[in-house]
Scaffold this active site. Structure first.
Site, PDB file in Angstrom:
ATOM      1  N   TYR A   1       0.800  -1.309  -0.077  1.00  0.00           N
ATOM      2  CA  TYR A   1       0.108  -0.081  -0.060  1.00  0.00           C
ATOM      3  C   TYR A   1       0.866   1.290  -0.081  1.00  0.00           C
ATOM      4  O   TYR A   1       1.802   1.480   0.680  1.00  0.00           O
ATOM      5  CB  TYR A   1      -0.966  -0.105   1.146  1.00  0.00           C
ATOM      6  CG  TYR A   1      -1.774   1.037   1.341  1.00  0.00           C
ATOM      7  CD1 TYR A   1      -2.816   1.461   0.610  1.00  0.00           C
ATOM      8  CD2 TYR A   1      -1.536   2.159   2.310  1.00  0.00           C
ATOM      9  CE1 TYR A   1      -3.619   2.583   0.658  1.00  0.00           C
ATOM     10  CE2 TYR A   1      -2.245   3.245   2.511  1.00  0.00           C
ATOM     11  CZ  TYR A   1      -3.138   3.338   1.664  1.00  0.00           C
ATOM     12  OH  TYR A   1      -4.241   4.593   1.648  1.00  0.00           O
TER      13      TYR A   1
ATOM     14  N   ASP B   1       9.128   2.717  -0.345  1.00  0.00           N
ATOM     15  CA  ASP B   1       8.140   3.477   0.519  1.00  0.00           C
ATOM     16  C   ASP B   1       8.586   2.973   1.910  1.00  0.00           C
ATOM     17  O   ASP B   1       8.229   2.178   2.536  1.00  0.00           O
ATOM     18  CB  ASP B   1       6.877   2.799  -0.038  1.00  0.00           C
ATOM     19  CG  ASP B   1       5.934   3.731   0.836  1.00  0.00           C
ATOM     20  OD1 ASP B   1       6.009   4.243   1.728  1.00  0.00           O
ATOM     21  OD2 ASP B   1       4.504   3.550   0.307  1.00  0.00           O
TER      22      ASP B   1
ATOM     23  N   LYS C   1       4.279   9.009   8.555  1.00  0.00           N
ATOM     24  CA  LYS C   1       4.137   8.757  10.090  1.00  0.00           C
ATOM     25  C   LYS C   1       5.266   9.274  10.810  1.00  0.00           C
ATOM     26  O   LYS C   1       4.892  10.547  11.424  1.00  0.00           O
ATOM     27  CB  LYS C   1       4.355   6.995   9.833  1.00  0.00           C
ATOM     28  CG  LYS C   1       2.816   6.509   8.831  1.00  0.00           C
ATOM     29  CD  LYS C   1       2.428   5.271   9.141  1.00  0.00           C
ATOM     30  CE  LYS C   1       1.195   4.997   8.347  1.00  0.00           C
ATOM     31  NZ  LYS C   1       0.981   4.351   7.044  1.00  0.00           N
TER      32      LYS C   1
HETATM   33  C1  LIG Z   1       0.368   4.915   5.718  1.00  0.00           C
HETATM   34  C2  LIG Z   1       1.131   4.588   4.426  1.00  0.00           C
HETATM   35  C3  LIG Z   1       0.987   5.260   3.186  1.00  0.00           C
HETATM   36  C4  LIG Z   1       0.135   6.457   3.187  1.00  0.00           C
HETATM   37  O1  LIG Z   1       0.437   7.360   3.992  1.00  0.00           O
HETATM   38  P1  LIG Z   1      -0.786   8.538   4.593  1.00  0.00           P
HETATM   39  O2  LIG Z   1      -0.120   9.564   5.224  1.00  0.00           O
HETATM   40  O3  LIG Z   1      -1.810   7.664   5.075  1.00  0.00           O
HETATM   41  O4  LIG Z   1      -1.140   9.160   2.998  1.00  0.00           O
HETATM   42  C5  LIG Z   1       1.946   5.082   2.333  1.00  0.00           C
HETATM   43  N1  LIG Z   1       2.792   3.961   2.205  1.00  0.00           N
HETATM   44  C6  LIG Z   1       2.847   3.112   3.383  1.00  0.00           C
HETATM   45  C7  LIG Z   1       3.713   2.160   3.370  1.00  0.00           C
HETATM   46  C8  LIG Z   1       2.043   3.540   4.453  1.00  0.00           C
HETATM   47  O5  LIG Z   1       2.321   2.525   5.365  1.00  0.00           O
END
Ligand SMILES: *Cc1c(COP(=O)(O)O)cnc(C)c1O
Length: 432
Positions: free
Chosen positions: A144, A239, A267
């Site tokens: 994701y 990511d 995060k």
């Molecule tokens: C949480 C998350 C996102 C999205 O971040 P948001 O601040 O919710 O838009 C993208 N990549 C990873 C791996 C994530 O865990």
């Protein structure tokens, strides 16, 4: 456990917001109950509107590695709020955050702050396309990366290099440029590069996937991915929105000893405030506006509140590296305790853990990709989740999420959680 007031608030919020929430997983749809409404967080604890107290293993989905309301974060936020919340102009604080990240992570030579992980991955892809002059991107099943159109794509049946939208509203045209690959499959990614390598602008991957439960890349797969992207001149984007500053201060890339071309953060880098960021090689980052031709902007990007929460959190983590050792020790203790209960009670479960991120899958199969993660029994997870919640343990309301340990969790809390799991697993066993 009573949830009367939460139930009432949820009834009301459902009339105001789709599903009553501002992010879908909060509606608890996959665990068969309505969500408690939260009122307060303190350290490792959450308190809901009905006065229930929980040990929190969600940590706002990862950011709160120091726990809720860390005194230093709160103090610094209070100070900065008195001097203005946003200027839309450069501040020294932004450079301090940038310097801290650049000094710590060798692959990051320049960075740009945005407001969410979604924005970070979306812009990193635009930059990769602008820099390489290519159109196609590769993502992995079960990863994701937020909700931008190009990333809401799943594997199509048949054609190897042709994705289909995973949400209405995403066009076929967009899907055509996103290739979905199998996580941890060297054969699959080799085949994709053989067929379309010259057209691939970038491969984006969660190095330790945390959005299909916890599933790390194998070392071999990681090395092959770096080789292939180098060979074909495609950018490798890690990511690390979840893993950055979580599995190690220097992120998953330090554990694999791989330098991606670009890295996305979110995060923890915002310390509980809305922040995302992406960074990488200078020559690529200089392709961004105003220096370069690839456009990106943000009214509230790098605002003092968000930067202060992030800066304080990162500084504490960097200056106290023993935090990571303590986090991992607690995660090991939790994992070992859960394994023991699972074995004693005779429930089929499989575990993955990296540092302070862990996941117990209700399946007998070793989980290495989306396919194996999908063998998990979500009905069993629902029972487990509800029984844990009733005992004051707040886990993620979905089988396919990580459990996070924070610096505020104590050994005592971990033991309490293991004991609660003993009761919950007996209820799960009744489903067999
Ligand atoms: C949480 C998350 C996102 C999205 O971040 P948001 O601040 O919710 O838009 C993208 N990549 C990873 C791996 C994530 O865990």
């Amino acid at each position: 456990m009573k949830l009367e007031r939460s139930e009432k608030l949820f009834e009301a919020s459902k009339k105001l917001m789709p599903g009553g929430v501002n992010s879908p997983v909060r509606a608890f749809s996959s665990v068969g109950m309505n969500p408690p409404f939260m009122k307060k967080g303190q350290g490792a604890f959450l308190f809901d509107e009905d006065g229930n107290q929980y040990i929190d293993y969600v940590a706002s989905w990862g950011p709160l590695i120091l726990g809720h309301c860390h005194p230093e974060v709160v103090k610094n936020l209070k100070e900065v709020v008195e001097t203005g919340t946003s200027f839309g102009a450069p501040t020294e604080l932004e450079s301090k955050v940038a310097q801290l990240v650049i000094d710590s992570i060798p692959s990051i030579e320049m960075i740009r702050m945005v407001n969410s992980g979604t924005e970070a991955t979306m812009t990193a892809l635009r930059l990769a396309r602008g820099y390489t002059g290519r159109s196609k991107i590769v993502k992995f099943s079960g990863n994701y990366h937020g909700h931008s159109d190009a990333l809401l794509i799943k594997a199509g049946s048949g054609a190897l290099t042709h994705g289909v939208p995973s949400s209405p509203g995403v066009t076929e045209e967009t899907a055509k440029n996103t290739i979905t690959a199998q996580f941890n499959s060297i054969k699959n990614i080799e085949a994709i590069f053989q067929e379309a390598g010259e057209e691939i602008a970038a491969v984006i991957i969660e190095p330790i996937a945390g959005n299909m439960g916890v599933v790390p890349m194998t070392n071999q797969f990681a090395q092959r991915l770096r080789e292939l992207t180098n060979q074909y001149g495609s950018l490798l984007i890690f990511d690390e929105v979840m893993t950055g500053f979580r599995v190690a201060f220097e992120g998953a890339q330090s554990l694999y000893n791989i330098q991606p071309d670009l890295t996305c953060f979110g995060k923890i880098i915002g310390g509980g405030l809305p922040v995302g960021a992406f960074g990488g090689r200078k020559e690529i980052m200089e392709y961004l506006s105003p220096l370069g031709p690839v456009y990106q902007a943000g009214t509230l990007s790098g605002n003092p509140l968000a930067m202060m929460a992030g800066y304080t959190t990162l500084k504490i983590l960097k200056e106290n590296p023993e935090i990571y050792k303590a986090l991992e020790e607690k995660a090991i203790k939790l994992e070992a305790g859960l394994k023991e209960k699972v074995k004693a009670i005779g429930v089929g479960a499989s575990f993955n853990r990296v540092g302070s991120m862990l996941c117990m899958f209700f399946t007998d199969v070793e989980v290495t990709d989306f396919e194996t993660a999908s063998t998990s029994d979500t009905e069993k997870y629902g029972v487990f989740f509800r029984e844990m919640l009733a005992q004051g343990i707040y886990l993620a309301p979905s089988q396919f999420e990580a459990t996070f340990i924070s610096a505020a969790h104590t050994d005592e809390m971990i033991q309490q959680t293991i004991d609660a799991a003993g009761h919950a697993l007996k209820k799960v066993k009744e489903l067999d």
